[in-house]
Design a protein around this motif. Structure first.
Motif, mmCIF file in Angstrom:
data_model
loop_
_atom_site.group_PDB
_atom_site.id
_atom_site.type_symbol
_atom_site.label_atom_id
_atom_site.label_comp_id
_atom_site.label_asym_id
_atom_site.label_seq_id
_atom_site.Cartn_x
_atom_site.Cartn_y
_atom_site.Cartn_z
ATOM 1 N N ALA A 1 -0.491 7.640 -8.470
ATOM 2 C CA ALA A 1 -1.194 6.848 -7.460
ATOM 3 C C ALA A 1 -1.564 7.675 -6.241
ATOM 4 C CB ALA A 1 -0.331 5.663 -7.032
ATOM 5 N N TRP B 1 0.243 5.358 4.210
ATOM 6 C CA TRP B 1 -0.871 5.836 3.398
ATOM 7 C C TRP B 1 -1.479 4.711 2.566
ATOM 8 C CZ3 TRP B 1 -4.537 9.087 2.153
ATOM 9 C CH2 TRP B 1 -5.007 9.140 0.848
ATOM 10 N N PHE B 2 -0.630 3.963 1.862
ATOM 11 C CA PHE B 2 -1.134 2.912 0.977
ATOM 12 C C PHE B 2 -1.756 1.749 1.747
ATOM 13 C CE2 PHE B 2 1.931 4.365 -2.523
ATOM 14 C CZ PHE B 2 0.913 5.003 -3.212
ATOM 15 N N ALA C 1 -5.162 2.214 -2.733
ATOM 16 C CA ALA C 1 -3.811 1.935 -3.219
ATOM 17 C C ALA C 1 -3.867 1.333 -4.610
ATOM 18 C CB ALA C 1 -3.101 0.976 -2.267
ATOM 19 N N TYR D 1 0.492 -2.116 -5.973
ATOM 20 C CA TYR D 1 0.892 -2.104 -4.571
ATOM 21 C C TYR D 1 0.139 -3.168 -3.789
ATOM 22 C CZ TYR D 1 2.210 -0.398 0.020
ATOM 23 O OH TYR D 1 2.717 -0.317 1.283
ATOM 24 N N ARG D 2 -1.165 -3.250 -4.003
ATOM 25 C CA ARG D 2 -1.956 -4.265 -3.302
ATOM 26 C C ARG D 2 -1.510 -5.667 -3.684
ATOM 27 N NH1 ARG D 2 -6.075 -0.984 -5.318
ATOM 28 N NH2 ARG D 2 -6.756 -2.680 -6.697
#
Length: 330
Positions: free
Chosen positions: A140, A190-191, A198, A202-203
């Motif tokens: 990722a 960062w994400f 991302a 994660y989202r």
């Protein structure tokens, strides 16, 4: 446990390589240690990160860089400075001709460099993250990302800078946890940036329904989950969860669960002496035969063969890698 914590729980630092480098110009370090993940932060002065394929990126005081291996790169005071030192696998340090430099450039506990009063100070932490679970995190990330320093990272970097030169009882554990905290803080920032692209998992964690389902899966992968059970826990209908989960994560709930269980199983097979049956029960399979059948479909080999061969992880169910070099907001 959320998605990021779940991915970092297995590969968290354990006797990680940590080094404080004090350097005076000119200096240039050729990094070819093949480490899966390296974090570099500048606590004084500035430096340049120079990937072999990509543009050089400057790090000012407080900036943090994360390099994803195994490709080599260079860290230097200036992109034009010729290589002077080579860092090999196992953190072996030599001249370009191969002569060892560990003793010649040693400056004390976890400290190294060409000058004890150098104008640049770098903190470097290296993770050996080679499992299937960590593969989902690594893929990722871009090969190199640099984030400008912010208030939330500076106290952590300052504390790590203080602690890295100490040699008190339990110091390795203290340093590992500080490195973990700094890494998680940087990755979370960062994400959160839209330009970081991302990964879907994660989202999706931010969604009130799918995020709850993901947490249930990560918290208890051995539970006999069904779509109906996850939907009940998330407070929605079975059809609603299935549709929403697939839209946000990119695969149905049961496919995601299977990938997560097999990733955990692969890491347990490599990192522990547990029997295949014990691993199967730990990740939610009824017995060794059920795990073996699913494992072979995903990895092409049996669990026992995987363990014996020490096959490198590739991140089961992992997304595509990001761009070559990213520095949002710079």
């Amino acid at each position: 446990m959320d998605a990021l914590a779940g991915l970092l729980d297995g590969p968290r630092a354990h006797r990680a390589f940590l080094l404080r480098s004090i350097l005076d110009s000119p200096w240039s370090l050729r990094i070819q240690d093949e480490a899966p993940l390296t974090l570099v932060t500048v606590t004084r002065g500035r430096a340049w990160m120079i990937p072999d394929d990509g543009e050089a990126v400057r790090l000012d005081t407080g900036d943090v860089a994360i390099a994803r291996g195994p490709d080599p790169y260079t860290v230097a005071d200036d992109p034009a400075t010729p290589w002077q030192v080579v860092i090999h696998p196992g953190q072996r340090c030599t001249t370009l001709g191969g002569e060892p430099l560990e003793e010649e450039m040693g400056l004390g506990v976890r400290t190294w460099g060409n000058s004890s009063t150098g104008s640049t100070v770098l903190l470097t932490g290296t993770y050996q993250m080679r499992g299937e679970v960590s593969g989902r995190l690594l893929t990722a990330l871009p090969p190199l990302l640099v984030l400008p320093g912010e208030d939330r990272e500076r106290p952590l970097a300052a504390l790590l800078d203080q602690e890295i030169v100490r040699d008190d009882p339990g110091q390795e554990a203290v340093l590992d946890r500080l490195l973990d905290l700094l890494l998680i803080t940087v990755l979370r920032r960062w994400f959160s940036r839209p330009e970081a692209e991302a990964p879907a998992w994660y989202r999706a964690h931010a969604d009130p329904v799918v995020g709850r389902a993901l947490r249930m899966i990560h918290n208890d992968p051995a539970h006999p989950w069904t779509v109906a059970g996850l939907a009940a826990g998330a407070g929605v209908s079975r059809a609603s969860l299935a549709r929403r989960f697939t839209e946000l994560v990119g695969e149905p709930p049961m496919a995601f669960l299977t990938g997560w269980r097999l990733a955990l199983a692969a890491d347990l097979l490599r990192e522990t002496d547990a029997t295949v049956g014990a691993v199967a029960r730990q990740v939610g399979y009824g017995g060794p035969f059920a795990l073996s059948a699913a494992f072979k479909r995903a990895f092409g080999v049996s669990p026992q063969r995987y363990r014996e061969a020490g096959i490198p992880g590739a991140g089961a169910g992992a997304g595509a890698a990001g761009a070559a070099v990213s520095r949002p907001g710079a």
